[in-house]
Design a protein around this motif. Sequence first.
Motif, PDB file in Angstrom:
ATOM      1  N   VAL A   5       0.834  -1.203   0.000  1.00 54.77           N
ATOM      2  CA  VAL A   5       0.000   0.000   0.000  1.00 54.77           C
ATOM      3  C   VAL A   5       0.867   1.251   0.000  1.00 54.77           C
ATOM      4  N   SER A   6       1.960   1.220   0.775  1.00 51.73           N
ATOM      5  CA  SER A   6       2.885   2.357   0.822  1.00 51.73           C
ATOM      6  C   SER A   6       3.452   2.650  -0.565  1.00 51.73           C
ATOM      7  N   ALA A   7       3.855   1.597  -1.289  1.00 56.53           N
ATOM      8  CA  ALA A   7       4.400   1.785  -2.638  1.00 56.53           C
ATOM      9  C   ALA A   7       3.362   2.421  -3.552  1.00 56.53           C
ATOM     10  N   ALA A   8       2.106   1.980  -3.452  1.00 53.73           N
ATOM     11  CA  ALA A   8       1.048   2.539  -4.297  1.00 53.73           C
ATOM     12  C   ALA A   8       0.787   4.007  -3.965  1.00 53.73           C
ATOM     13  N   LEU A   9       0.781   4.345  -2.672  1.00 53.35           N
ATOM     14  CA  LEU A   9       0.545   5.728  -2.264  1.00 53.35           C
ATOM     15  C   LEU A   9       1.624   6.660  -2.798  1.00 53.35           C
ATOM     16  N   VAL A  10       2.870   6.224  -2.718  1.00 48.04           N
ATOM     17  CA  VAL A  10       3.980   7.051  -3.200  1.00 48.04           C
ATOM     18  C   VAL A  10       3.962   7.130  -4.719  1.00 48.04           C
ATOM     19  N   ARG A  11       3.731   6.002  -5.370  1.00 49.90           N
ATOM     20  CA  ARG A  11       3.767   5.983  -6.837  1.00 49.90           C
ATOM     21  C   ARG A  11       2.719   6.909  -7.433  1.00 49.90           C
ATOM     22  N   PHE A  12       1.516   6.921  -6.873  1.00 47.10           N
ATOM     23  CA  PHE A  12       0.431   7.692  -7.470  1.00 47.10           C
ATOM     24  C   PHE A  12       0.166   9.019  -6.754  1.00 47.10           C
ATOM     25  N   GLY A  13       0.850   9.258  -5.625  1.00 49.00           N
ATOM     26  CA  GLY A  13       0.598  10.482  -4.887  1.00 49.00           C
ATOM     27  C   GLY A  13       1.751  11.466  -4.852  1.00 49.00           C
ATOM     28  N   VAL A  14       2.921  11.064  -5.382  1.00 54.06           N
ATOM     29  CA  VAL A  14       4.110  11.917  -5.328  1.00 54.06           C
ATOM     30  C   VAL A  14       4.581  12.231  -6.737  1.00 54.06           C
ATOM     31  N   ARG A  15       4.948  13.477  -6.952  1.00 51.26           N
ATOM     32  CA  ARG A  15       5.446  13.914  -8.252  1.00 51.26           C
ATOM     33  C   ARG A  15       6.786  13.260  -8.577  1.00 51.26           C
ATOM     34  N   ASP A  16       6.990  12.939  -9.837  1.00 55.30           N
ATOM     35  CA  ASP A  16       8.225  12.275 -10.276  1.00 55.30           C
ATOM     36  C   ASP A  16       9.265  13.324 -10.630  1.00 55.30           C
ATOM     37  N   ARG A  17      10.126  13.651  -9.692  1.00 50.58           N
ATOM     38  CA  ARG A  17      11.159  14.658  -9.906  1.00 50.58           C
ATOM     39  C   ARG A  17      12.425  14.009 -10.444  1.00 50.58           C
ATOM     40  N   PRO A  18      13.274  14.777 -11.126  1.00 48.40           N
ATOM     41  CA  PRO A  18      14.542  14.219 -11.613  1.00 48.40           C
ATOM     42  C   PRO A  18      15.480  13.924 -10.454  1.00 48.40           C
ATOM     43  N   PRO A  19      16.481  13.075 -10.676  1.00 50.99           N
ATOM     44  CA  PRO A  19      17.448  12.785  -9.604  1.00 50.99           C
ATOM     45  C   PRO A  19      18.176  14.048  -9.153  1.00 50.99           C
ATOM     46  N   ALA A  20      18.573  14.073  -7.879  1.00 45.82           N
ATOM     47  CA  ALA A  20      19.329  15.213  -7.369  1.00 45.82           C
ATOM     48  C   ALA A  20      20.708  15.266  -8.008  1.00 45.82           C
ATOM     49  N   MET A  21      21.218  14.114  -8.436  1.00 44.03           N
ATOM     50  CA  MET A  21      22.525  14.035  -9.087  1.00 44.03           C
ATOM     51  C   MET A  21      22.372  13.295 -10.406  1.00 44.03           C
ATOM     52  N   SER A  22      22.687  13.952 -11.503  1.00 45.87           N
ATOM     53  CA  SER A  22      22.540  13.312 -12.813  1.00 45.87           C
ATOM     54  C   SER A  22      23.667  12.304 -13.029  1.00 45.87           C
ATOM     55  N   ALA A  23      23.454  11.378 -13.946  1.00 43.78           N
ATOM     56  CA  ALA A  23      24.453  10.347 -14.238  1.00 43.78           C
ATOM     57  C   ALA A  23      25.766  10.953 -14.701  1.00 43.78           C
ATOM     58  N   ALA A  24      25.696  12.065 -15.409  1.00 43.02           N
ATOM     59  CA  ALA A  24      26.917  12.694 -15.930  1.00 43.02           C
ATOM     60  C   ALA A  24      27.802  13.259 -14.840  1.00 43.02           C
ATOM     61  N   HIS A  25      27.227  13.510 -13.675  1.00 48.53           N
ATOM     62  CA  HIS A  25      27.990  14.144 -12.611  1.00 48.53           C
ATOM     63  C   HIS A  25      28.283  13.211 -11.449  1.00 48.53           C
ATOM     64  N   ARG A  26      28.046  11.920 -11.643  1.00 45.77           N
ATOM     65  CA  ARG A  26      28.383  10.962 -10.604  1.00 45.77           C
ATOM     66  C   ARG A  26      29.880  10.730 -10.556  1.00 45.77           C
ATOM     67  N   SER A  27      30.361  10.397  -9.362  1.00 47.37           N
ATOM     68  CA  SER A  27      31.745   9.970  -9.217  1.00 47.37           C
ATOM     69  C   SER A  27      31.714   8.575  -8.613  1.00 47.37           C
ATOM     70  N   HIS A  28      32.683   8.251  -7.777  1.00 45.74           N
ATOM     71  CA  HIS A  28      32.677   6.961  -7.092  1.00 45.74           C
ATOM     72  C   HIS A  28      31.711   7.028  -5.920  1.00 45.74           C
ATOM     73  N   LEU A  29      30.978   5.936  -5.678  1.00 49.94           N
ATOM     74  CA  LEU A  29      29.980   5.929  -4.607  1.00 49.94           C
ATOM     75  C   LEU A  29      30.610   6.241  -3.251  1.00 49.94           C
ATOM     76  N   LEU A  30      31.798   5.703  -2.995  1.00 53.73           N
ATOM     77  CA  LEU A  30      32.473   5.983  -1.726  1.00 53.73           C
ATOM     78  C   LEU A  30      32.847   7.456  -1.614  1.00 53.73           C
ATOM     79  N   ARG A  31      33.258   8.043  -2.721  1.00 62.26           N
ATOM     80  CA  ARG A  31      33.614   9.461  -2.695  1.00 62.26           C
ATOM     81  C   ARG A  31      32.377  10.312  -2.425  1.00 62.26           C
ATOM     82  N   GLU A  32      31.278   9.955  -3.061  1.00 62.11           N
ATOM     83  CA  GLU A  32      30.037  10.697  -2.827  1.00 62.11           C
ATOM     84  C   GLU A  32      29.590  10.567  -1.372  1.00 62.11           C
TER      85      GLU A  32
END
Length: 458
Positions: free
Chosen positions: A191-218
């Motif tokens: 139910v939680s997944a359904a509420l979020v999927r249909f009740g929350v706006r789909d915003r872009p990621p805070a960090m785009s793929a082009a600007h990722r570095s190493h996960l440990l560094r982030e």
Amino acid sequence: MEATVSDERPSQEGPATFREVFAQREYKAVYAASALSWIGDFIAKAAVTVLVYRETQSVGYSAAAFAVSFLPWLIGGPLLATLAERYRYRSVMVACDLIRMALMVLIAIPDAPAWLILCLLFATTLANPPSQAARSALMPLILTGDRLVVGLSLNSSTGQAAQVLGYLIGAAIAAVNPTAALLINAATFAVSAALVRFGVRDRPPAMSAAHRSHLLRETGEGFRIVFGTPVLRAIALLVFSSMLFSIVPEGLAAAWAREGASGSLDTGAAQAVIMAANPVGFILGGLLVSRTVAPARRLVLIRPLAVLAPLTLVPALLDPPPLVVALLAGLCGFAVAGLLPVANGLFVRALPNGYRARAFGVMATGVQVTQGAAVLVTGLLAERVAIPTVVGVWSAAGVLLMVLTVTAWPRRETIDAAVEAARNGVVPAAVQPRQPVEGSEPLDGLPGERGRTSQAVS
């Protein structure tokens, strides 16, 4: 779906209202989803301990089933939370709910060995850090100004209430059918997944793929931004310090009840009232302060409430009866609830959007480690010294710690500058400007914020 953030702001004279907060459609969806999954989690915790104990007749295995939920935060919380920065917040929350739903169904399969239950439970809890980090980072994009503080207070109070309610329901169901309790938890995730999927706006990621570095560094950047930025560091120290003593009565409740139970309360009842007192005080304090105290006044109250919280437990030195112990613990919870949402809101608002999930991972892990260490150390001390003495002296030391912490609290101008910089997407100097902040949405401050401090971590 259209953005649900309203331009209407709460009045300058008073705090935001619950009606204003729940008027935000996205917040209603996130709040309902969170409340459901919290209640389900605590139902499952109660059920799993019963299930494992029935299978093994081992107290050690049963305790491990309860403690395993804390492990992901301790061994990889910040790293897992960083994942929420790389993907869309809505997608992260929905995926984590569906993963937890599926794993809970597997745990509910009859006659599973205890070791498999523990492994599946651990895998389930690995989804908690990214899910909670995504929700934390999403909150200031949904709520603005003082509505953010009231929303955070509502979340905290609901989480405390869900703990009490979930344990009661879970224990009752588990006594009859632990499998049913686990399936109920799986359903809450669906139910939680359904509420979020249909009740929350789909915003872009805070960090785009082009600007990722190493996960440990982030992940390392999350630590640097928290502890390398004066305002964020001051808030982190305040939050961690408050966790050092507020958890102690709850953590020592079982032993304290055995030593102090008398009169009309037996040991079980004494333990129950001590354990429930802090959450109840937290609920009352969070709701009352957020609704009756003006935003600017709440900020002023941070210092006195920070000192008052450990001070309320110092009378434990007098070895009071369990009901008085519960009263002291409730007063401590009340004081902590009065300062925590304000500190949390400030923390969120002083962070640029691209770092909020990572910073949440650092803070959540710090809270878990601090609480665990406090209970462990005071428990070891209580092996040699009477519990009232341990709690009283520990709390007196907490008063001194809080005095030092609030003495180093940043000036209002410093806080205002940090919030304004985050509003404009300026990356703090503690983090090398390696990537631009993607998808940053300006945060509306409190009315008249140019001349006063805004408030609001997770």
